[in-house]
Write an enzyme that holds these catalytic residues in place. Structure first.
Site, PDB file in Angstrom:
ATOM      1  N   GLY A 279       9.355  85.948  69.514  1.00  0.00           N
ATOM      2  CA  GLY A 279      10.420  85.438  70.372  1.00  0.00           C
ATOM      3  C   GLY A 279      10.336  86.038  71.754  1.00  0.00           C
ATOM      4  O   GLY A 279      10.016  87.212  71.899  1.00  0.00           O
TER       5      GLY A 279
ATOM      6  N   ARG B  57      -1.177  94.939  87.217  1.00  0.00           N
ATOM      7  CA  ARG B  57      -1.382  95.684  88.460  1.00  0.00           C
ATOM      8  C   ARG B  57      -1.908  97.100  88.184  1.00  0.00           C
ATOM      9  O   ARG B  57      -2.738  97.610  88.941  1.00  0.00           O
ATOM     10  CB  ARG B  57      -0.077  95.720  89.253  1.00  0.00           C
ATOM     11  CG  ARG B  57       0.336  94.305  89.682  1.00  0.00           C
ATOM     12  CD  ARG B  57       0.901  94.267  91.069  1.00  0.00           C
ATOM     13  NE  ARG B  57       0.979  92.884  91.551  1.00  0.00           N
ATOM     14  CZ  ARG B  57       1.963  92.405  92.307  1.00  0.00           C
ATOM     15  NH1 ARG B  57       2.953  93.201  92.685  1.00  0.00           N
ATOM     16  NH2 ARG B  57       1.959  91.144  92.714  1.00  0.00           N
TER      17      ARG B  57
ATOM     18  N   ARG C 120       4.696  82.037  67.570  1.00  0.00           N
ATOM     19  CA  ARG C 120       4.344  82.710  66.320  1.00  0.00           C
ATOM     20  C   ARG C 120       3.033  82.052  65.869  1.00  0.00           C
ATOM     21  O   ARG C 120       2.758  80.907  66.188  1.00  0.00           O
ATOM     22  CB  ARG C 120       5.449  82.539  65.283  1.00  0.00           C
ATOM     23  CG  ARG C 120       6.782  83.072  65.802  1.00  0.00           C
ATOM     24  CD  ARG C 120       7.888  83.156  64.784  1.00  0.00           C
ATOM     25  NE  ARG C 120       9.164  83.268  65.478  1.00  0.00           N
ATOM     26  CZ  ARG C 120       9.664  84.408  65.975  1.00  0.00           C
ATOM     27  NH1 ARG C 120       9.003  85.542  65.825  1.00  0.00           N
ATOM     28  NH2 ARG C 120      10.821  84.423  66.615  1.00  0.00           N
TER      29      ARG C 120
ATOM     30  N   ASP D 183       8.084  93.277  65.728  1.00  0.00           N
ATOM     31  CA  ASP D 183       7.357  93.908  64.622  1.00  0.00           C
ATOM     32  C   ASP D 183       6.181  93.063  64.114  1.00  0.00           C
ATOM     33  O   ASP D 183       5.091  93.588  63.856  1.00  0.00           O
ATOM     34  CB  ASP D 183       8.309  94.291  63.485  1.00  0.00           C
ATOM     35  CG  ASP D 183       9.243  93.165  63.099  1.00  0.00           C
ATOM     36  OD1 ASP D 183       9.088  92.038  63.636  1.00  0.00           O
ATOM     37  OD2 ASP D 183      10.129  93.392  62.257  1.00  0.00           O
TER      38      ASP D 183
ATOM     39  N   THR E 127      11.794  92.395  72.650  1.00  0.00           N
ATOM     40  CA  THR E 127      12.655  91.554  71.811  1.00  0.00           C
ATOM     41  C   THR E 127      14.101  91.858  72.169  1.00  0.00           C
ATOM     42  O   THR E 127      14.449  93.019  72.384  1.00  0.00           O
ATOM     43  CB  THR E 127      12.446  91.802  70.304  1.00  0.00           C
ATOM     44  OG1 THR E 127      13.614  91.350  69.606  1.00  0.00           O
ATOM     45  CG2 THR E 127      12.245  93.271  69.983  1.00  0.00           C
TER      46      THR E 127
ATOM     47  N   ASP F 255      16.513  91.770  70.265  1.00  0.00           N
ATOM     48  CA  ASP F 255      17.286  92.179  69.086  1.00  0.00           C
ATOM     49  C   ASP F 255      17.465  93.685  68.945  1.00  0.00           C
ATOM     50  O   ASP F 255      18.322  94.141  68.196  1.00  0.00           O
ATOM     51  CB  ASP F 255      16.608  91.625  67.825  1.00  0.00           C
ATOM     52  CG  ASP F 255      16.574  90.109  67.817  1.00  0.00           C
ATOM     53  OD1 ASP F 255      17.498  89.493  68.383  1.00  0.00           O
ATOM     54  OD2 ASP F 255      15.629  89.531  67.249  1.00  0.00           O
TER      55      ASP F 255
ATOM     56  N   ASP G 236      15.716  95.692  67.341  1.00  0.00           N
ATOM     57  CA  ASP G 236      15.610  95.948  65.909  1.00  0.00           C
ATOM     58  C   ASP G 236      14.392  96.796  65.526  1.00  0.00           C
ATOM     59  O   ASP G 236      13.978  96.790  64.365  1.00  0.00           O
ATOM     60  CB  ASP G 236      15.585  94.614  65.143  1.00  0.00           C
ATOM     61  CG  ASP G 236      14.429  93.723  65.561  1.00  0.00           C
ATOM     62  OD1 ASP G 236      13.756  94.048  66.569  1.00  0.00           O
ATOM     63  OD2 ASP G 236      14.197  92.699  64.903  1.00  0.00           O
TER      64      ASP G 236
ATOM     65  N   ARG H 290      19.114  89.066  64.098  1.00  0.00           N
ATOM     66  CA  ARG H 290      18.189  89.095  62.963  1.00  0.00           C
ATOM     67  C   ARG H 290      18.295  90.371  62.126  1.00  0.00           C
ATOM     68  O   ARG H 290      17.441  91.233  62.203  1.00  0.00           O
ATOM     69  CB  ARG H 290      16.728  88.971  63.445  1.00  0.00           C
ATOM     70  CG  ARG H 290      16.385  87.606  63.946  1.00  0.00           C
ATOM     71  CD  ARG H 290      14.871  87.468  64.061  1.00  0.00           C
ATOM     72  NE  ARG H 290      14.296  88.629  64.731  1.00  0.00           N
ATOM     73  CZ  ARG H 290      13.016  88.937  64.733  1.00  0.00           C
ATOM     74  NH1 ARG H 290      12.166  88.171  64.082  1.00  0.00           N
ATOM     75  NH2 ARG H 290      12.568  89.990  65.371  1.00  0.00           N
TER      76      ARG H 290
END
Lengths: 319, 319, 319, 319
Positions: free
Chosen positions: C11, C25, C72, C103, C125, C127, C129, C171
Site C-alpha cells: 500500500g 540523490r 502487491r 512487512d 505504511t 498503519d 504496524d 489493519r
C-alpha cells in the site's frame, strides 16, 4: 494538593490549548480544583483568575492560540511583582502552578518554586529553542505551516523561473529554517548556527538553473541580515529574478497538528501527576521519544545543540 | 482552423492549468491540433513550442502555477518582436491563439489579431482588476489563501490582544483587500479606491478593545503607503500592540478552488469554440453568472467599478 | 557498489516520494547509479526499470503517492518469480536494492538478500504496524488527515447534537485510531488491542450529553465489527442520533507532513549509506528518536506493543 | 420593527454562522434588538431564546456549523406546534424572523408569515437544491471539501492504478457531483438528473487505461444505487481494481470559503433590510450575481434546472 493554577506565558504556540485541556481534565479526574489564570503572570499579579471545569476546556483541543491568553510581564520580573503574585496565589488557595511557555516563563516558575509554590513548566513555543527537550509544543505545527507556504511559493516560482528567499521565525534558533528547509526541499538554508557564503549559494542557484530547475528556495532564519538586501545581492550576482517572503506571524497560529496535540496532552497530564507527587521546579520535556522532567535551572542552563548531520543532509539532498 | 496555440502570460494565477487543460481537450475533441507555447510571448518569439496531446494536460487541473510557464516580454512590445512572433506562428501553422493572462497580455493578443492571427483572451490574474469581467481566474483562490492566513493570525492576535495589519496584493485594485476583509471579518479595510482616515481606524480599534474584542484585523491593499509605518502610527495613537504581515507571493500559488477550476474550464472550452466560429480579438469574461465575450479593446477600455455597497457593508458588519 | 535499485511496494503512503528522492540523490552524490523500478516487485520481474537522475526526483518531496507506483505481487512470492527478478537484477547490473513498504515487502527483500542481492528495507505504511520502529513513513500524515475530517464532523455534529462513529484504517493495528482519537478529543476509542464494552461507551455518551456536550466522537479501527450496526445499537441504547463515517482511502493520500518528509529523507539517505557499508537484509527504523537498523527477520518477528498508557490517558482526557 | 429573531433549521451548512453574524450586526446597527433562537423551530416552540449582542457573533465568521444549532422539528409541522411558536414569539416581542435553512425551513417560515409574523428565508444548505437561487450558502465550501478528498484519493489511485467511485451528497440534486466532478477532473459523473450507462463508463475506463491514465474518478451522487455494487460491477467488467469512498458528513463541516462567507454576509444583511422595509414571506437568493428576493411559495414552486451544458462539458474535458 487541593487546588492548582495554570497559565500560558510568552509567545503563544499552537497546542497550548491542548495542554491546558490536559491539565484541567487530569486535575479534575484526580479530584483537584483548577484555576485558570489569564494573560500569563499579569493575571497572577492582578488576580485575573477563574475556576475551570470540564466544559471550560471542551472543544479547544484543535484550536490555535490559547484560551487563557498570554503576555510578557515586566512587573513579575521585580521582587515586588512576585510578592503580589504570591499573595494572590495564597488568596485563591493555589498550591501548585503549571506554566506553559518558553525560557522566560520558566524562569518565573523557578522563582515561584523557590518561594514555596510548587511549579511545573511545559515547553510551549514554536521556536524549538529549549535545549533540554527534543521538541517544544507548537514547533511541528509551525513547520507544517511553513511548508504550506513553501508549496504555494513553489507554484508561482516554477511558473516564473524565480528564486525565493523565505524568512521564517526562530529567535536565534535555526530549527524552523533547518527542518522546514529539509522538508521543503530548499536549495540553501541560512541559520544562525552556521556561517554562510553567499557565493556558494549563488553558485548553487546557477548550477540548478543550468540543470533545468525551474525554481529555487532559500530558507532564511530571521535575524540574519536583511532578507531584501540578500535578495538584491543574489539577483545581481546570478541574474536570476529573486523574490522575498517574510512569513511572520502566520507561523504562530493555526490548528495544531496531531504531533503537537499529542505532545501537549501528554505533557499536560504529566504536569499534574508531578504536582500530585509533590515535585516542584521541574520542566517537562521529551527526549528520545520519552517524557522526562528535570530541574528548571538545569534545563535552562543546557546548551541547544544544532543538528549538524541534518544540516549536511540538506546539502546532499538538494544537489 | 487546423492548429491553435495556447500560452500563459504575465503574473501566474491558480487555475491557469485548468484553463490550459480545457483549451487542449476541447480542441482535440474537435479535431484541432494544439501547440503549447512556453513562457508567454517569449516562447512565441523564440519558437519554444511543442504539440500537446490529451496526456500533456493529465493530472494538472488541481495544480497551481502554469505548466506552460509564464513571463513578461519586453521584446514582444516592439514591432520587430511581433514580426518574429508572426513568423514563428506561420512556421508552426498556428492559425488561432488563446492567451491566458491580464491586461498586458490581452494588448499583445489584440495586436496579433490586427495582424491576422485569430486570438482569444482568457482573464487569468489573482488581482481581479479587469473591468469587463466580474471575476478573473485565480481571484477566488487568492481570497481563500488570504483567509487561511487571516485565521492563523487571528489565533495569535487573540492570545496577545494585538491589532494586525495584513497587506495583500492587488496592483491598484482593492478587490482582494475588500473581499478578504469582508470574509475575514476585518475591522478596517484600506483600499486605493477609497480615502482612509487613520483616526477613525484608531477610534474603531479602541472602541473594539473597550467592548472586549481580543484582536483586530486591518486589511491593507499593497501600494498604499508603508505597512510598517502605518503600524507604528496606530500603535502610538492607540497604545495597542500592532503587528504587520505582508502576505506576498504566497497569494499567487496553491491548488485552485472549485470556483476557479470551473471558471477556467468553462472559459478554456469557450475560447476554442470562439476560434472555431472564426472570432478573433475577443476577451472572454463572466458577467451576471454567464460567460460573455467582447472586443478586447472595448474590454480594456472599461473602467473597473469599485463595489461601494460591499465596502459599506464591511463597516456595518465589523461594528 | 556501482548501481542500486529502488522500489515501492504494498500500500502506498505519503512520504514515499521523499524517501525515493533521498535514495536517488544520496546515491548520485556518492557516485552510484540509481535504477527506478516501477510497480514494486512486478517491475523487477518484468524489467520495468529506468535510470533516475537528479531531475527525476525534482519537485516530488511534497507529493503524496509514489512516482514509482506500487502493487502487491503474487508472482514474486513464488521461487520462480524471484528467479526472474534475480535475472533482471543481474541484467541491469543492480547490486543493491532499497525496498520501501510494509512487512510483506520486507519479506521479499529478505529473500533477495539471502539470494545474494544487498537489500535494505524502509518502512512505508500509514498503519504504523511494524513493531521494530516507533514510526513508519505516512503515519503522521494519515493522523493529520483523519484530524482534518474529525474537525469537519465536529462542526456538523455540534450543530445537530449528534454522536459520530469514525472508522479509520489500521489493519489489525489500532495506532491510527488511538492517536487520532487522543488528538481529536474522541470520547471513546475502539481498537483491536483492547476489549470494548458498548454499555460503557453508551454511558459515557449519556453523561456527556447531560453535562452539556454538544457532540461525541467514537473512533473505530477498521475490522472490528460493522460500524453501521454499532451506530444503530448506540442510537437505540442512548436515544442519541448517531452517524457513521468511514474515512477510507482518503487516509492514504495527501501531501506528506513535515514529520514524514523528514523521516523519509533521513531513512532514504541512511539506506544508501548502509548499502555503501556493504550491509544487507537490514530494516531501517526510528527508535527513541534515533535512526536504527536491524536484521529484517528480527524486525519482523518483534511483536508490536500497544501503548496502554496512551489508551488510558485518552479516557482521562475525555471525561 | 423593534425586535427580530433568527434561527437555523434543517441540515447545517458552512456559512450559517456568517449569516447569523450579518443578521445580528445589521439589526443592532439599525437599532433593532435580536433574539437568537436555538435548535431551529424547536427553540421557537420551547422558548429556547436569548438576546444576542455584538459580541455574541464575534469570532464566528470563519467557523463551520451554526452557533444557534439546528434540528428538524416535527411538532412545528402541526397546527398546535405553530400556535405554541406564535405564543412564544409574542411573549418575546419578536415581530420579524430570519430563517436560515432549506426548503422545509422555508415552508415553516411561510406559514408563520401567513399568521402575521414577518419572515425572511435565507438559503443555507450544501445541496444547492433550491431552484430560485443560483447558489445556496454552504455549496461552495462543500465543493472544495470534496475536491480536497478527490486530490488525496488521486494520489493513492495513481500509485496503484485504480479506479475510484466517490459518493457525494445532494439529496436528489446532482449539483455537488456535477461541479466537483468537473473541477476534480472526474472521468464519469453519475447524477439523478441524467441516465447513465455502465457500459460506456467501463469503456471510458478501459480507453483511459490504454492511453496510459494512471487512475480514474467516478463521481456518484448519493441515492443512485449502491456504490459498492457499482464498484464490483465495474471491476468485473473492466478488470480494473475499483475502490469506493463515501464521503459522508465530512461534507457538511469545515470553515466556510470566501464565497460562502461573502454570500452569507450579504444575504444576512439583506434579510434585515427587507424586514425594515416591512417585507414578509420572502426568500433571498442570488441570481445572475445579484441578490434578489421573491415570494417563498413562488421560490419553492420553481423547478430546479440541471445544467446540461456543464454536464456535456465534463464529457469533453475528460476524454
Amino acid at each position: 494538593m487541593k487546588t492548582i493554577g495554570v497559565l500560558t506565558s510568552g509567545g503563544d504556540a499552537p497546542g497550548m490549548n491542548a495542554a491546558i485541556r490536559a491539565v484541567v481534565r487530569t486535575a479534575i479526574y484526580n479530584g483537584i480544583k483548577v484555576m485558570g489564570i489569564q494573560q500569563g503572570y499579569n493575571g497572577l499579579i492582578n488576580g485575573n483568575i477563574k475556576e475551570m471545569d470540564l466544559s471550560s476546556v471542551g472543544d479547544i483541543i484543535h484550536r490555535g492560540g490559547t484560551i487563557l491568553r498570554t503576555a510578557r510581564c515586566e512587573e513579575f520580573k521585580t521582587e515586588e511583582g512576585r510578592q503580589k503574585a504570591l499573595t494572590v496565589l495564597k488568596v485563591f488557595g493555589i498550591e501548585g502552578l503549571v506554566v506553559i511557555g518558553g525560557d522566560g516563563s520558566f524562569q518565573g516558575a523557578q522563582k515561584l518554586s523557590h518561594a514555596g509554590i510548587k511549579t511545573i513548566g511545559i515547553p510551549g513555543t514554536i521556536d524549538n529553542d529549549l535545549a533540554y527537550t527534543d521538541y517544544t509544543i507548537g514547533f511541528d505545527t509551525a513547520l507544517n505551516t511553513v511548508l504550506d507556504s513553501v508549496s504555494k511559493i513553489r507554484d508561482t516560482s516554477a511558473s516564473h523561473g524565480r528564486a525565493n528567499i523565505i524568512e521564517v521565525m526562530g529567535r536565534h534558533c535555526g530549527d524552523i529554517a533547518l527542518y522546514s528547509g529539509l522538508a521543503g526541499g530548499a536549495e540553501s538554508i541560512i541559520v544562525p548556527e552556521e556561517d554562510f557564503d553567499i557565493d556558494s549559494i549563488c553558485k548553487k542557484l546557477i548550477q540548478g538553473k543550468n540543470r533545468g530547475k525551474l525554481h529555487s528556495i532559500i530558507m532564511l532564519a530571521e535575524g540574519i541580515g536583511n532578507a531584501f538586501e540578500l535578495g538584491k545581492e543574489i539577483e545581481e550576482k546570478t541574474g536570476i529574478e529573486t523574490r522575498v517572503t517574510i512569513l511572520g506571524h502566520v507561523q504562530r497560529g493555526g490548528s495544531p497538528t496531531a504531533f503537537d496535540r499529542i505532545l501537549a496532552s501528554r505533557m499536560g497530564a504529566r504536569a499534574v501527576e508531578l504536582l500530585i507527587e509533590g515535585k516542584s521546579g521541574r520542566a517537562i520535556g521529551i527526549r528520545n521519544n520519552k517524557l522526562v522532567d528535570m530541574d528548571i535551572d538545569e534545563a535552562l542552563e543546557m546548551e541547544k545543540k544544532f543538528d549538524k548531520d541534518i544540516y549536511e543532509l540538506t546539502k546532499i539532498l538538494s544537489i
